[in-house]
Design a protein around this motif. Structure first.
Motif, mmCIF file in Angstrom:
data_model
loop_
_atom_site.group_PDB
_atom_site.id
_atom_site.type_symbol
_atom_site.label_atom_id
_atom_site.label_comp_id
_atom_site.label_asym_id
_atom_site.label_seq_id
_atom_site.Cartn_x
_atom_site.Cartn_y
_atom_site.Cartn_z
ATOM 1 N N ARG A 111 13.474 -9.424 -18.704
ATOM 2 C CA ARG A 111 14.474 -9.072 -17.697
ATOM 3 C C ARG A 111 14.111 -7.734 -17.092
ATOM 4 O O ARG A 111 13.236 -7.020 -17.597
ATOM 5 N N MET A 112 14.810 -7.367 -16.031
ATOM 6 C CA MET A 112 14.616 -6.066 -15.392
ATOM 7 C C MET A 112 15.994 -5.503 -15.068
ATOM 8 O O MET A 112 16.739 -6.082 -14.280
ATOM 9 N N GLY A 113 16.351 -4.392 -15.706
ATOM 10 C CA GLY A 113 17.669 -3.809 -15.495
ATOM 11 C C GLY A 113 17.862 -3.296 -14.073
ATOM 12 O O GLY A 113 16.896 -3.130 -13.313
ATOM 13 N N LEU A 114 19.102 -3.058 -13.726
ATOM 14 C CA LEU A 114 19.412 -2.543 -12.392
ATOM 15 C C LEU A 114 18.700 -1.209 -12.164
ATOM 16 O O LEU A 114 18.758 -0.307 -12.995
ATOM 17 N N HIS A 115 18.044 -1.094 -11.035
ATOM 18 C CA HIS A 115 17.279 0.112 -10.720
ATOM 19 C C HIS A 115 17.172 0.249 -9.205
ATOM 20 O O HIS A 115 17.453 -0.682 -8.452
ATOM 21 N N GLN A 116 16.764 1.418 -8.758
ATOM 22 C CA GLN A 116 16.430 1.665 -7.363
ATOM 23 C C GLN A 116 14.933 1.889 -7.247
ATOM 24 O O GLN A 116 14.299 2.395 -8.170
ATOM 25 N N ASP A 117 14.366 1.544 -6.094
ATOM 26 C CA ASP A 117 12.973 1.885 -5.805
ATOM 27 C C ASP A 117 12.984 3.247 -5.105
ATOM 28 O O ASP A 117 13.203 3.328 -3.899
ATOM 29 N N ARG A 118 12.722 4.302 -5.887
ATOM 30 C CA ARG A 118 12.863 5.660 -5.361
ATOM 31 C C ARG A 118 11.617 6.518 -5.579
ATOM 32 O O ARG A 118 11.684 7.734 -5.415
ATOM 33 N N ASP A 119 10.498 5.907 -5.949
ATOM 34 C CA ASP A 119 9.297 6.691 -6.224
ATOM 35 C C ASP A 119 8.400 6.829 -4.995
ATOM 36 O O ASP A 119 7.287 7.350 -5.098
ATOM 37 N N GLU A 120 8.884 6.373 -3.842
ATOM 38 C CA GLU A 120 8.096 6.416 -2.624
ATOM 39 C C GLU A 120 8.466 7.634 -1.786
ATOM 40 O O GLU A 120 9.554 8.192 -1.919
ATOM 41 N N ASP A 122 8.898 7.872 1.573
ATOM 42 C CA ASP A 122 9.724 7.652 2.765
ATOM 43 C C ASP A 122 10.502 6.352 2.585
ATOM 44 O O ASP A 122 9.929 5.262 2.600
ATOM 45 N N PHE A 123 11.819 6.460 2.436
ATOM 46 C CA PHE A 123 12.648 5.291 2.169
ATOM 47 C C PHE A 123 12.948 4.465 3.421
ATOM 48 O O PHE A 123 13.661 3.465 3.339
ATOM 49 N N SER A 124 12.434 4.869 4.572
ATOM 50 C CA SER A 124 12.677 4.083 5.782
ATOM 51 C C SER A 124 11.799 2.828 5.830
ATOM 52 O O SER A 124 12.088 1.902 6.591
ATOM 53 N N TRP A 125 10.733 2.793 5.022
ATOM 54 C CA TRP A 125 9.895 1.604 4.960
ATOM 55 C C TRP A 125 10.563 0.548 4.080
ATOM 56 O O TRP A 125 11.171 0.865 3.066
ATOM 57 N N PRO A 165 19.949 -0.308 5.352
ATOM 58 C CA PRO A 165 20.925 0.151 4.353
ATOM 59 C C PRO A 165 20.701 -0.410 2.953
ATOM 60 O O PRO A 165 21.139 0.176 1.969
ATOM 61 N N SER A 166 20.020 -1.555 2.844
ATOM 62 C CA SER A 166 19.814 -2.160 1.528
ATOM 63 C C SER A 166 18.598 -1.598 0.798
ATOM 64 O O SER A 166 18.358 -1.937 -0.355
ATOM 65 N N ARG A 167 17.842 -0.728 1.448
ATOM 66 C CA ARG A 167 16.577 -0.258 0.866
ATOM 67 C C ARG A 167 16.775 0.416 -0.491
ATOM 68 O O ARG A 167 15.922 0.311 -1.382
ATOM 69 N N LEU A 168 17.899 1.085 -0.684
ATOM 70 C CA LEU A 168 18.129 1.837 -1.917
ATOM 71 C C LEU A 168 19.215 1.241 -2.801
ATOM 72 O O LEU A 168 19.742 1.925 -3.678
ATOM 73 N N VAL A 169 19.562 -0.024 -2.586
ATOM 74 C CA VAL A 169 20.563 -0.614 -3.476
ATOM 75 C C VAL A 169 19.951 -0.824 -4.863
ATOM 76 O O VAL A 169 18.745 -1.040 -5.014
ATOM 77 N N LEU A 192 6.225 -10.386 -7.032
ATOM 78 C CA LEU A 192 5.419 -9.405 -6.308
ATOM 79 C C LEU A 192 6.353 -8.473 -5.555
ATOM 80 O O LEU A 192 7.294 -8.925 -4.902
ATOM 81 N N THR A 193 6.106 -7.180 -5.641
ATOM 82 C CA THR A 193 6.902 -6.212 -4.895
ATOM 83 C C THR A 193 5.967 -5.326 -4.101
ATOM 84 O O THR A 193 5.144 -4.607 -4.678
ATOM 85 N N CYS A 194 6.084 -5.399 -2.769
ATOM 86 C CA CYS A 194 5.222 -4.622 -1.879
ATOM 87 C C CYS A 194 5.977 -3.426 -1.333
ATOM 88 O O CYS A 194 7.105 -3.563 -0.843
ATOM 89 N N ARG A 195 5.335 -2.242 -1.417
ATOM 90 C CA ARG A 195 5.972 -1.003 -0.979
ATOM 91 C C ARG A 195 4.978 -0.103 -0.270
ATOM 92 O O ARG A 195 3.793 -0.086 -0.607
ATOM 93 N N VAL A 196 5.484 0.655 0.698
ATOM 94 C CA VAL A 196 4.729 1.763 1.282
ATOM 95 C C VAL A 196 4.994 2.975 0.408
ATOM 96 O O VAL A 196 6.155 3.324 0.160
ATOM 97 N N VAL A 197 3.964 3.610 -0.085
ATOM 98 C CA VAL A 197 4.109 4.703 -1.043
ATOM 99 C C VAL A 197 4.031 6.069 -0.369
ATOM 100 O O VAL A 197 4.857 6.947 -0.591
ATOM 101 N N ASP A 198 3.004 6.287 0.444
ATOM 102 C CA ASP A 198 2.769 7.610 1.056
ATOM 103 C C ASP A 198 3.799 7.929 2.144
ATOM 104 O O ASP A 198 4.253 7.036 2.839
#
Length: 198
Positions: A111-120, A122-125, A165-169, A192-198
């Motif tokens: 399983r994967m607990g509730l989390h945010q993708d916040r290691d990037e 720029d959160f606008s991507w 608005p859903s980027r950081l849910v 698969l989870t694709c993210r812009v990091v820089d």
């Protein structure tokens, strides 16, 4: 038209069975270069196994969460499969390619607990998530921790897009439904989870 749940866009069966099978073969090539590993967090070992493709790979240990430019076993991460990049460009409408394609494998009890993708940076991507294999119960919460959540079963070939608005849910996988797909010979689920990091 995609489903919209708390701003998350869900594209049911975006990939048909032949496309799913082709992508699994591409991911076998990724894993041959960058084998799956079991990351640790401050709270203990994660139940999913993972690897990555792209410029960066996501990593976690006692020091915390971060992106690394090399696999923990040494060597660069392999390139993101062309079909994944094509899907990203199609659904996001962006010329900018993702820097990381995280590959998570869920066994029957993972399983994967509730989390945010916040290691990037720029959160606008947007963040794009692709489901392969057994169904996963995807829980969607709020930008702040706590409060009511909604859940939806994601099937093999479904794609989710967290944007605007859903980027950081907060989001996670409560459980998978073993045996619900015949895509993977040994069962389980790949995300698969694709993210812009820089």
């Amino acid at each position: 038209m995609p489903l919209n749940i708390r701003g998350v866009e869900i594209y049911p069966q975006q990939l048909d069975r032949p496309a799913q099978e082709a992508l699994v073969e591409e991911l076998r090539a990724v894993q041959a270069v960058a084998p799956l590993f079991s990351p640790r967090t401050r709270g203990g070992q994660m139940s999913v196994r993972m690897t990555s493709a792209g410029k960066y790979g996501w990593y976690s240990d006692g020091r915390g969460y971060r992106y690394e430019s090399t696999h923990p076993g040494g060597g660069d991460w392999p390139a993101i499969p062309a079909s994944v990049l094509a899907l990203w460009h199609e659904l996001t409408g962006l010329d900018r390619a993702p820097d990381c394609c995280l590959v998570n494998y869920y066994g029957d009890t993972a399983r994967m607990g509730l989390h945010q993708d916040r290691d990037e940076a720029d959160f606008s991507w947007p963040v794009m998530s692709v489901s392969l294999g057994d169904d996963g119960l995807f829980r969607i919460g709020n930008e702040t921790r706590g409060g009511k959540t909604e859940s939806i079963w994601l099937a093999s070939g479904d794609v989710a897009l967290l944007t605007g608005p859903s980027r950081l849910v907060h989001h996670g996988i409560d459980r998978i439904r073993p045996g619900s797909s015949t895509l993977l010979a040994k069962g389980g689920r790949i995300n698969l989870t694709c993210r812009v990091v820089d």
